[in-house]
Design a protein around this motif. Structure first.
Motif, short mmCIF file in Angstrom:
data_model
loop_
_atom_site.label_atom_id
_atom_site.label_comp_id
_atom_site.label_asym_id
_atom_site.label_seq_id
_atom_site.Cartn_x
_atom_site.Cartn_y
_atom_site.Cartn_z
N ALA A 151 -28.72 49.68 -17.52
CA ALA A 151 -29.74 49.51 -16.80
C ALA A 151 -31.41 49.88 -17.69
N LYS A 152 -30.84 51.37 -17.74
CA LYS A 152 -32.09 51.97 -18.68
C LYS A 152 -32.19 51.44 -20.09
N ALA A 153 -31.27 50.87 -20.67
CA ALA A 153 -31.04 50.85 -22.09
C ALA A 153 -31.90 49.21 -21.97
N ALA A 154 -31.64 48.75 -21.12
CA ALA A 154 -32.28 47.29 -21.22
C ALA A 154 -33.77 47.27 -20.58
N LEU A 155 -33.73 48.34 -20.06
CA LEU A 155 -35.98 48.73 -19.80
C LEU A 155 -36.29 49.02 -20.97
N ILE A 156 -35.67 49.96 -21.77
CA ILE A 156 -36.39 50.88 -23.21
C ILE A 156 -36.24 49.52 -24.31
N GLU A 157 -34.87 48.36 -24.28
CA GLU A 157 -35.45 47.57 -25.25
C GLU A 157 -36.21 46.70 -24.93
N THR A 158 -36.74 46.40 -23.16
CA THR A 158 -37.41 45.47 -23.09
C THR A 158 -38.79 45.61 -23.39
N ASN A 159 -39.39 46.92 -23.11
CA ASN A 159 -40.69 47.69 -22.66
C ASN A 159 -40.94 48.26 -21.33
N GLY A 160 -39.85 47.93 -21.01
CA GLY A 160 -39.90 48.21 -19.26
C GLY A 160 -40.40 47.09 -18.34
N ASP A 161 -40.21 46.26 -19.09
CA ASP A 161 -40.24 44.46 -18.66
C ASP A 161 -38.97 44.29 -17.39
#
Length: 121
Positions: A100-110
């Motif tokens: 989840a954290k990796a996905a949030l980083i990749e999407t700039n917190g979106d």
């Protein structure tokens, strides 16, 4: 079509199911964030109000200029990702906190984009 091949109507239905709504704030010409070290100025910024579970957060997109100690500097700003956001994405996408954290980083917190990205995997 939206990223990941999802059409906008399906995305809106999914967001409604999660109790989420995203509304752009029209006509924004400037956003100013003042800190102890200086001021971030966003000209022609895009701002989206996202409401989820009764809480409204604002997503800001644009290139900032930093004014501090008499210096103006254009600097990239990384989205801050809270533990609550990580937990929410983890629960909604049924993945580990690290994923989840990796996905949030990749999407700039979106959050919505992170959930959709993980749902496509």
């Amino acid at each position: 079509m939206m990223p990941g091949g999802m059409n906008p109507r399906k995305m809106k239905q999914m967001m409604n199911k999660l109790g989420m709504s995203m509304d752009p704030i029209e006509g924004v010409t400037r956003v100013t964030i003042e800190t102890a070290e200086g001021t971030y100025l966003f000209e022609d910024a895009e701002v989206v109000a996202m409401t989820m579970q009764g809480t409204t957060t604002y997503q800001l997109t644009g290139t900032p200029k930093f004014e501090g100690a008499g210096v103006i500097d254009s600097a990239p700003v990384e989205a801050e990702i809270s533990d609550d956001d990580i937990s929410l994405v983890s629960m909604q996408a049924n993945v580990s906190l690290d994923a989840a954290k990796a996905a949030l980083i990749e999407t700039n917190g979106d959050i919505a984009e992170a959930i959709m990205k993980l749902g496509d995997q």
